[in-house]
Enzyme design. Structure first.
Site, PDB file in Angstrom:
ATOM      1  N   ASP A 433       0.863  -1.180   0.000  1.00 49.62           N
ATOM      2  CA  ASP A 433       0.000   0.000   0.000  1.00 49.62           C
ATOM      3  C   ASP A 433       0.902   1.233   0.000  1.00 49.62           C
ATOM      4  O   ASP A 433       1.571   1.515   0.994  1.00 49.62           O
ATOM      5  CB  ASP A 433      -0.870  -0.054   1.265  1.00 49.62           C
ATOM      6  CG  ASP A 433      -1.892   1.068   1.328  1.00 49.62           C
ATOM      7  OD1 ASP A 433      -1.672   2.112   0.677  1.00 49.62           O
ATOM      8  OD2 ASP A 433      -2.894   0.898   2.052  1.00 49.62           O
ATOM      9  N   HIS A 434       0.890   1.926  -1.112  1.00 46.17           N
ATOM     10  CA  HIS A 434       1.831   3.039  -1.269  1.00 46.17           C
ATOM     11  C   HIS A 434       1.470   4.228  -0.378  1.00 46.17           C
ATOM     12  O   HIS A 434       2.255   5.161  -0.218  1.00 46.17           O
ATOM     13  CB  HIS A 434       1.869   3.469  -2.745  1.00 46.17           C
ATOM     14  CG  HIS A 434       3.163   4.067  -3.177  1.00 46.17           C
ATOM     15  ND1 HIS A 434       4.188   4.366  -2.298  1.00 46.17           N
ATOM     16  CD2 HIS A 434       3.618   4.448  -4.395  1.00 46.17           C
ATOM     17  CE1 HIS A 434       5.204   4.890  -2.968  1.00 46.17           C
ATOM     18  NE2 HIS A 434       4.875   4.952  -4.242  1.00 46.17           N
ATOM     19  N   ARG A 435       0.276   4.203   0.221  1.00 50.43           N
ATOM     20  CA  ARG A 435      -0.063   5.285   1.160  1.00 50.43           C
ATOM     21  C   ARG A 435       0.765   5.175   2.427  1.00 50.43           C
ATOM     22  O   ARG A 435       1.012   6.165   3.108  1.00 50.43           O
ATOM     23  CB  ARG A 435      -1.561   5.209   1.526  1.00 50.43           C
ATOM     24  CG  ARG A 435      -2.488   5.447   0.355  1.00 50.43           C
ATOM     25  CD  ARG A 435      -3.916   5.181   0.750  1.00 50.43           C
ATOM     26  NE  ARG A 435      -4.115   3.808   1.219  1.00 50.43           N
ATOM     27  CZ  ARG A 435      -5.276   3.317   1.636  1.00 50.43           C
ATOM     28  NH1 ARG A 435      -6.346   4.096   1.645  1.00 50.43           N
ATOM     29  NH2 ARG A 435      -5.385   2.078   2.038  1.00 50.43           N
TER      30      ARG A 435
END
Ligand code: CAO
Length: 463
Positions: A433-435
Site C-alpha cells: 500500500d503506497h499510502r
C-alpha cells in the site's frame, strides 16, 4: 417435551450463515455437542454442534438456505435440553439469541471467537420466522433485510456500539469496520449518515449504498448484454466465499494504491537444506516447505520493517503498528481462495511453523478452519509456485498493507565471480500500500527477504 435448537452465535459481526450440509435426519437420535449442520460464512465453514440431545422431530433448515443466528434449526424431542434451547411451543416474537459464551450450561459456539474480540451476548431481537425458504443450491435474499429493531455489538477494549443490522451491512459493504464509526444518534447510536460521513472522511466512495456488483469491481452502470443471444449459457449462484472474495478484492484493488516490487532469491542452498532436514520435520508431523520458510523469514522482516506490520487508520489520522506477528497464508481450496492465519510466527521455531501450516492448510481444504484461524493476519503470503508461473502481482489483503507473492523457482545461469553458474532462483513479488509504504522501503524489504533466504543467519542477526 420438544425443544428447539437455534443457530448459535458464529462469531463477531456474523449474523447469518449458509447451510451447506444437514448432517441429521428426522428420527435420528442426537447427542449434545454432536455436529448437526455445516454452515458457511464469509470467513469459514463450520460444523455446528447441537446444544440439545434427543430425537430429531423436525428439521427447519435446508441446504443452500441462509439462516439467521437465533433461528430454529431443529426441533428435538426430550433427552436433555441445554439451557439455550427454547420450548418449541413458544412463539415469542423476541426470542433471545443463544448465549455466545461457552459455559457449563450452554452449548459451545461452533467456533470460539477470538478471545480479545469475543462479543458479549448480543442483544439482538430475533424474529421467530428468521429462516427463509430457498431451493437447494441457491441463496435467498439477505436475511438482514428482515431487520430486527436494534443490535448492540461489543469489541475489545471498547464500549458497546449500537447499530442496526442495516447500518452494519452498509458499513460492511463499503468495507468499513462499524466499530470505528462515531455515532451521532440517540445514545451514540450509529446512523447511516454517520457511516457515509465516516466513509467520506476515509476517502471511500459511499454515494448511497454501494451495490454489491460495484463493490466487486464491476461498475453497476454497465448493463450486461443478453449472452444467450450468442449461445447457450448457465447461471449459477455465487458461493459465499466467491462473493466475499469478489467484494474484498474489488474493494482493495480500487481503494489501495498498489505498487508491486519484484526480486529473485537464490534458493540453491535453501533447497539443499530442505532436502537435508525434510525428514526431521516430517517426523514431527509437518512438511518443510518454501511457504513455511518464507513465513518465518517474513516474520523476521516485519520486525525489522515495522511499517509493513501496520494498518492505516485514516479516520483518526493514525497508523496502527501491531506488536504481534500473525501471517496469513493463501490456500487454494475447492471452495476458492481462503487465507487462514498462522499465529505468532516470530515466536515459533521453523518445525512448529511447518507442522502448523501443514495442519492449517489441510483444515482449510476440508472446511475445518475455525473463525479464529481466519482472522487477525498482519501480512499475507501467496505461493503459486507449486502450480507454476514466473511472476504475478498479488492484491493486498486489507486491512494489511503488504503481501508477498511467490512464483515457481527455476534453475538459471547466474553470473558469479566472472562465470555463469546454474543457480535455483525463486521469483518474489511484494505488493504494498503506497499510502503507508514508500517505494524505497518496498525495495529494501524485499531485498532483505531475499538476502535472509540466501543467508538465514540474517534472521538471527537482524530479525
Ligand atoms: N517453486 C517451485 N516449487 C514449489 C514452490 C515454488 N515456489 N512452492 C511449492 N512448490 C512445490 C513444493 O515443493 C511441492 O513439491 P513436492 O510435492 O515435490 O514436494 C509442491 O509444489 C506442492 O507444495 P505444497 O502445496 O505441498 O506446499 P507449499 O507450502 O509450498 O504450499 C500452500 C502450501 C497452501 C501455499 C499451497 O498448497 C497453495 O494452496 N498454494 C496456492 C495459493 C493461492 O491460491 N494463491 C493465490 C492467491 S491470490 O488469488
Amino acid at each position: 417435551m420438544a425443544t428447539e435448537f437455534r443457530l448459535p452465535e458464529l462469531g463477531e459481526n456474523i449474523e447469518s450463515g449458509k447451510v451447506t450440509r444437514v448432517m441429521v435426519s428426522v428420527g435420528d437420535t442426537i447427542a449434545q455437542d454432536q455436529p448437526v449442520i455445516e454452515v458457511e460464512t464469509d470467513k469459514a465453514a463450520l460444523e455446528v454442534p447441537s446444544s440439545v440431545s434427543g430425537t430429531v422431530k423436525e428439521i427447519r433448515v435446508k441446504e443452500g438456505q441462509d439462516v439467521k443466528v437465533g433461528a430454529v434449526v431443529l426441533v428435538v424431542e426430550a433427552g436433555g435440553a441445554a439451557s439455550q434451547a427454547a420450548p418449541a411451543a413458544a412463539k415469542a416474537t423476541k426470542a433471545p439469541a443463544p448465549d455466545v459464551k461457552p459455559s457449563a450450561t450452554a452449548a459451545p459456539a461452533p467456533v470460539p471467537a477470538p478471545r480479545a474480540t469475543a462479543p458479549e451476548p448480543v442483544a439482538v431481537e430475533v424474529e421467530e420466522e428468521a429462516v427463509e425458504e430457498a431451493p437447494a443450491g441457491t441463496e435467498t435474499a439477505s436475511p438482514e433485510d428482515a431487520e430486527p429493531p436494534e443490535a448492540v455489538e461489543r469489541h475489545a477494549g471498547a464500549a458497546a456500539v449500537a447499530a442496526s443490522p442495516s447500518v452494519r451491512r452498509l458499513a460492511r459493504e463499503i468495507g468499513l469496520d462499524v466499530n470505528q464509526v462515531p455515532g451521532t444518534g440517540k445514545g451514540g447510536r450509529i446512523t447511516p449518515e454517520d457511516v457515509k460521513a465516516y466513509a467520506r472522511r476515509m476517502n471511500v466512495d459511499a454515494g448511497g449504498v454501494t451495490p454489491p456488483r460495484a463493490a466487486a469491481g464491476a461498475p453497476a452502470e454497465l448493463p450486461l448484454p443478453d449472452f444467450a443471444r450468442w449461445g447457450e449459457i448457465e447461471r449459477r449462484a455465487m458461493s459465499t466465499v466467491r462473493r466475499r472474495t469478489a467484494e474484498r478484492l474489488g474493494h482493495a484493488w480500487s481503494q489501495i494504491p498498489h505498487v508491486t516490487q519484484f526480486d529473485k532469491a537464490d534458493v540453491t542452498g535453501l533447497e539443499d537444506l530442505r532436502k537435508r532436514y525434510g525428514k526431521q520435520v516430517e517426523a514431527a508431523g509437518g512438511k518443510l516447505t518454501v511457504t513455511a520458510i518464507l513465513a518465518k523469514v517474513a516474520a523476521a522482516a516485519l520486525r525489522k520493517f515495522p511499517q509493513f506490520n501496520s494498518t492505516l487508520d485514516f479516520a483518526r489520522d493514525e497508523i496502527i503498528y501491531k506488536q504481534y506477528c500473525h501471517i496469513g497464508i493463501a490456500v487454494d481450496t475447492d471452495r476458492g481462495l481462503l487465507v487462514p492465519v498462522l499465529r505468532d510466527v516470530d515466536t515459533k521455531n521453523l518445525t512448529q511453523v511447518c507442522v502448523e501450516l501443514t495442519q492449517l492448510a489441510e483444515r482449510a481444504r476440508t472446511k475445518k478452519t475455525t473463525l479464529d484461524e481466519m482472522q487477525g493476519g498482519c501480512f499475507t503470503i501467496s505461493n503459486l509456485g507449486g502450480i507454476g508461473g514466473t511472476g504475478f502481482t498479488p492484491i493486498v489483503n486489507e486491512p494489511e498493507v503488504a503481501i508477498l507473492g511467490v512464483s515457481r523457482n527455476a534453475v538459471e545461469p547466474v553470473y558469479i565471480n566472472g562465470e555463469f553458474q546454474p543457480r535455483t532462483m525463486l521469483p518474489l513479488s511484494l505488493s504494498y500500500d503506497h499510502r503507508v509504504i514508500d517505494g524505497a522501503d518496498g525495495a529494501r524489504f524485499l531485498r532483505w527477504v531475499c538476502e535472509a533466504i540466501e543467508n538465514p543467519f540474517l534472521v538471527f542477526l537482524e530479525g
